[in-house]
Design a protein around this motif. Structure first.
Motif, PDB file in Angstrom:
ATOM      1  N   GLU A  69      -8.094   1.709   5.424  1.00  0.00           N
ATOM      2  CA  GLU A  69      -8.282   0.861   6.608  1.00  0.00           C
ATOM      3  C   GLU A  69      -7.104  -0.080   6.822  1.00  0.00           C
ATOM      4  O   GLU A  69      -6.956  -0.673   7.903  1.00  0.00           O
ATOM      5  CB  GLU A  69      -9.570   0.058   6.493  1.00  0.00           C
ATOM      6  N   ASN A  70      -6.240  -0.235   5.815  1.00  0.00           N
ATOM      7  CA  ASN A  70      -5.078  -1.123   5.938  1.00  0.00           C
ATOM      8  C   ASN A  70      -3.877  -0.455   6.606  1.00  0.00           C
ATOM      9  O   ASN A  70      -2.858  -1.107   6.841  1.00  0.00           O
ATOM     10  CB  ASN A  70      -4.653  -1.616   4.549  1.00  0.00           C
ATOM     11  N   ILE A  71      -3.975   0.839   6.910  1.00  0.00           N
ATOM     12  CA  ILE A  71      -2.872   1.543   7.573  1.00  0.00           C
ATOM     13  C   ILE A  71      -2.869   1.170   9.050  1.00  0.00           C
ATOM     14  O   ILE A  71      -3.848   1.426   9.758  1.00  0.00           O
ATOM     15  CB  ILE A  71      -3.003   3.063   7.408  1.00  0.00           C
ATOM     16  N   PRO A  72      -1.803   0.548   9.565  1.00  0.00           N
ATOM     17  CA  PRO A  72      -1.770   0.115  10.968  1.00  0.00           C
ATOM     18  C   PRO A  72      -1.759   1.306  11.929  1.00  0.00           C
ATOM     19  O   PRO A  72      -1.396   2.431  11.560  1.00  0.00           O
ATOM     20  CB  PRO A  72      -0.444  -0.668  11.063  1.00  0.00           C
ATOM     21  N   ARG A  73      -2.118   1.047  13.153  1.00  0.00           N
ATOM     22  CA  ARG A  73      -2.110   2.101  14.166  1.00  0.00           C
ATOM     23  C   ARG A  73      -0.708   2.320  14.718  1.00  0.00           C
ATOM     24  O   ARG A  73      -0.353   3.423  15.104  1.00  0.00           O
ATOM     25  CB  ARG A  73      -3.071   1.741  15.312  1.00  0.00           C
ATOM     26  N   GLY A  74       0.091   1.262  14.805  1.00  0.00           N
ATOM     27  CA  GLY A  74       1.450   1.386  15.340  1.00  0.00           C
ATOM     28  C   GLY A  74       2.462   1.659  14.249  1.00  0.00           C
ATOM     29  O   GLY A  74       2.136   2.072  13.143  1.00  0.00           O
ATOM     30  N   GLY A  75       3.735   1.408  14.579  1.00  0.00           N
ATOM     31  CA  GLY A  75       4.797   1.630  13.613  1.00  0.00           C
ATOM     32  C   GLY A  75       4.673   0.706  12.410  1.00  0.00           C
ATOM     33  O   GLY A  75       4.283  -0.457  12.548  1.00  0.00           O
ATOM     34  N   PHE A  76       4.985   1.228  11.238  1.00  0.00           N
ATOM     35  CA  PHE A  76       4.913   0.396  10.048  1.00  0.00           C
ATOM     36  C   PHE A  76       5.830   0.949   8.960  1.00  0.00           C
ATOM     37  O   PHE A  76       6.294   2.096   9.025  1.00  0.00           O
ATOM     38  CB  PHE A  76       3.473   0.296   9.519  1.00  0.00           C
ATOM     39  N   ILE A  77       6.074   0.100   7.967  1.00  0.00           N
ATOM     40  CA  ILE A  77       6.886   0.466   6.805  1.00  0.00           C
ATOM     41  C   ILE A  77       5.955   0.563   5.603  1.00  0.00           C
ATOM     42  O   ILE A  77       5.253  -0.400   5.289  1.00  0.00           O
ATOM     43  CB  ILE A  77       7.971  -0.592   6.540  1.00  0.00           C
ATOM     44  N   ALA A  78       5.923   1.718   4.971  1.00  0.00           N
ATOM     45  CA  ALA A  78       5.138   1.888   3.746  1.00  0.00           C
ATOM     46  C   ALA A  78       6.049   1.634   2.553  1.00  0.00           C
ATOM     47  O   ALA A  78       7.159   2.160   2.487  1.00  0.00           O
ATOM     48  CB  ALA A  78       4.544   3.287   3.674  1.00  0.00           C
ATOM     49  N   ALA A  79       5.582   0.816   1.620  1.00  0.00           N
ATOM     50  CA  ALA A  79       6.394   0.453   0.442  1.00  0.00           C
ATOM     51  C   ALA A  79       5.630   0.818  -0.829  1.00  0.00           C
ATOM     52  O   ALA A  79       4.845   0.012  -1.340  1.00  0.00           O
ATOM     53  CB  ALA A  79       6.723  -1.038   0.466  1.00  0.00           C
ATOM     54  N   PRO A  80       5.821   2.034  -1.363  1.00  0.00           N
ATOM     55  CA  PRO A  80       5.112   2.439  -2.583  1.00  0.00           C
ATOM     56  C   PRO A  80       5.919   2.152  -3.849  1.00  0.00           C
ATOM     57  O   PRO A  80       7.134   1.964  -3.800  1.00  0.00           O
ATOM     58  CB  PRO A  80       4.958   3.964  -2.402  1.00  0.00           C
ATOM     59  N   ASN A  81       5.224   2.169  -4.987  1.00  0.00           N
ATOM     60  CA  ASN A  81       5.929   2.159  -6.270  1.00  0.00           C
ATOM     61  C   ASN A  81       6.489   3.553  -6.531  1.00  0.00           C
ATOM     62  O   ASN A  81       6.115   4.536  -5.873  1.00  0.00           O
ATOM     63  CB  ASN A  81       5.007   1.710  -7.399  1.00  0.00           C
ATOM     64  N   HIS A  82       7.402   3.652  -7.498  1.00  0.00           N
ATOM     65  CA  HIS A  82       8.119   4.923  -7.703  1.00  0.00           C
ATOM     66  C   HIS A  82       8.168   5.239  -9.197  1.00  0.00           C
ATOM     67  O   HIS A  82       8.932   4.634  -9.942  1.00  0.00           O
ATOM     68  CB  HIS A  82       9.531   4.791  -7.141  1.00  0.00           C
ATOM     69  N   VAL A  83       7.343   6.205  -9.635  1.00  0.00           N
ATOM     70  CA  VAL A  83       7.263   6.505 -11.061  1.00  0.00           C
ATOM     71  C   VAL A  83       7.716   7.921 -11.433  1.00  0.00           C
ATOM     72  O   VAL A  83       8.036   8.188 -12.590  1.00  0.00           O
ATOM     73  CB  VAL A  83       5.829   6.283 -11.607  1.00  0.00           C
ATOM     74  N   THR A  84       7.733   8.842 -10.462  1.00  0.00           N
ATOM     75  CA  THR A  84       8.109  10.216 -10.769  1.00  0.00           C
ATOM     76  C   THR A  84       8.631  10.909  -9.525  1.00  0.00           C
ATOM     77  O   THR A  84       8.406  10.454  -8.394  1.00  0.00           O
ATOM     78  CB  THR A  84       6.906  11.001 -11.335  1.00  0.00           C
ATOM     79  N   GLU A  85       9.322  12.005  -9.727  1.00  0.00           N
ATOM     80  CA  GLU A  85       9.975  12.694  -8.616  1.00  0.00           C
ATOM     81  C   GLU A  85       9.001  13.268  -7.590  1.00  0.00           C
ATOM     82  O   GLU A  85       9.389  13.536  -6.457  1.00  0.00           O
ATOM     83  CB  GLU A  85      10.870  13.826  -9.152  1.00  0.00           C
ATOM     84  N   ILE A  86       7.732  13.457  -7.954  1.00  0.00           N
ATOM     85  CA  ILE A  86       6.782  14.023  -6.994  1.00  0.00           C
ATOM     86  C   ILE A  86       6.040  12.958  -6.198  1.00  0.00           C
ATOM     87  O   ILE A  86       5.151  13.276  -5.401  1.00  0.00           O
ATOM     88  CB  ILE A  86       5.771  14.968  -7.675  1.00  0.00           C
ATOM     89  N   ASP A  87       6.403  11.689  -6.373  1.00  0.00           N
ATOM     90  CA  ASP A  87       5.777  10.610  -5.606  1.00  0.00           C
ATOM     91  C   ASP A  87       5.779  10.856  -4.098  1.00  0.00           C
ATOM     92  O   ASP A  87       4.771  10.608  -3.433  1.00  0.00           O
ATOM     93  CB  ASP A  87       6.474   9.274  -5.876  1.00  0.00           C
ATOM     94  N   PRO A  88       6.904  11.309  -3.511  1.00  0.00           N
ATOM     95  CA  PRO A  88       6.902  11.510  -2.059  1.00  0.00           C
ATOM     96  C   PRO A  88       5.830  12.485  -1.577  1.00  0.00           C
ATOM     97  O   PRO A  88       5.251  12.295  -0.500  1.00  0.00           O
ATOM     98  CB  PRO A  88       8.316  12.053  -1.779  1.00  0.00           C
ATOM     99  N   VAL A  89       5.542  13.509  -2.374  1.00  0.00           N
ATOM    100  CA  VAL A  89       4.503  14.460  -1.986  1.00  0.00           C
ATOM    101  C   VAL A  89       3.136  13.790  -2.053  1.00  0.00           C
ATOM    102  O   VAL A  89       2.281  13.995  -1.183  1.00  0.00           O
ATOM    103  CB  VAL A  89       4.540  15.711  -2.891  1.00  0.00           C
ATOM    104  N   VAL A  90       2.926  12.956  -3.066  1.00  0.00           N
ATOM    105  CA  VAL A  90       1.652  12.257  -3.223  1.00  0.00           C
ATOM    106  C   VAL A  90       1.411  11.306  -2.052  1.00  0.00           C
ATOM    107  O   VAL A  90       0.351  11.329  -1.404  1.00  0.00           O
ATOM    108  CB  VAL A  90       1.624  11.482  -4.556  1.00  0.00           C
TER     109      VAL A  90
END
Length: 255
Positions: free
Chosen positions: A35-56
């Protein structure tokens, strides 16, 4: 307005038809805070622990009808098949130069301004922290947020490193693993938006983003994070590129 073209949509549909069944077969998933994902444009800032993170992270966002746009190493765009897919899905190439970085942020701003989602790993590379906690962040996500006014949505995830440990050479599929993703409320940067983009302002904004991301990861792990965030420079480590295993410490995600 969604930032997409017919070619981009077709590419995402094709990639999703290939990757989603694989992800669903290989991994259990738990997604919270959607529910925290905005409807308009936004920047997602995830943590980065492994090379497959982008797929997740991409899997989660795509299922919310928010096709993900990543800042990806420019070298990937020169790989024949991979490069075509990245171009067609409108991913953003990043060069390791000042001019290249500025151009990348300009393209990213176009994505956000048009209502799209742009994923920026504020750590800039896989975490150097031996226990895989989020480390000191770079200012790219903060700069883009303050330039565009777009919200920054922190994302914590945990479990992908059990499938493909940091710098691993193979997948660990059995027993079946679960990847958990927790989306947080947008980071409060309102008091910084009218200030000049000085180093002080960008550092403060970046620290707020990293605090939010770390809190999400801590909730997922059920652990207290370190009192001080890992700083690669303070440990004599390079801040970009692959880190050899001896310097990285443990790479299996165990604490």
């Amino acid at each position: 307005m969604e930032y997409s073209s017919s070619k981009e949509r077709a590419t995402f549909v094709f990639l999703a038809s290939v990757l989603r069944p694989v992800m669903n077969a290989l991994l259990g998933k738990e997604w919270r805070g959607l529910e925290n994902i905005p409807r308009g444009g936004f920047i997602a800032a995830p943590n980065h622990v492994t090379e497959i993170d982008p797929v997740v992270v991409g899997h989660m966002l795509y299922n919310q009808k928010r096709p993900p746009h990543f800042l990806a190493k420019a070298s990937l765009f020169r790989i024949p098949v991979v490069g075509r897919a990245l171009h067609a899905s409108n991913q953003v190439p990043v060069e390791r130069t000042t001019a290249g970085a500025n151009n990348s942020l300009k393209v990213a701003q176009e994505v956000v301004d048009a209502g799209g989602s742009i994923i920026i790993y504020p750590e800039g590379t896989l975490t150097r922290d031996p226990d895989l906690w989020p480390m000191k962040g770079h200012t790219g996500a903060a700069r883009l947020a303050l330039q565009t006014g777009a919200p920054v949505v922190p994302i914590g995830h945990w479990g992908a490193q059990e499938v493909f440990p940091r710098y691993a050479k193979r997948l660990y599929l059995f027993p079946r693993k679960k990847v958990r993703v927790l989306v947080g409320a947008p980071v409060d940067l309102e008091d910084l938006r009218d200030k000049p983009l000085t180093k002080t302002t960008l550092t403060e904004a970046t620290d707020r983003i990293m605090v939010a991301v770390t809190a999400l990861v801590a909730e997922l792990r059920g652990e207290e994070p370190p009192a001080e965030r890992w700083d690669p420079a303070a440990h004599g480590q390079k801040t970009t590129g692959r880190l050899d295993e001896d310097a990285a410490g443990r790479t299996d995600g165990t604490a």
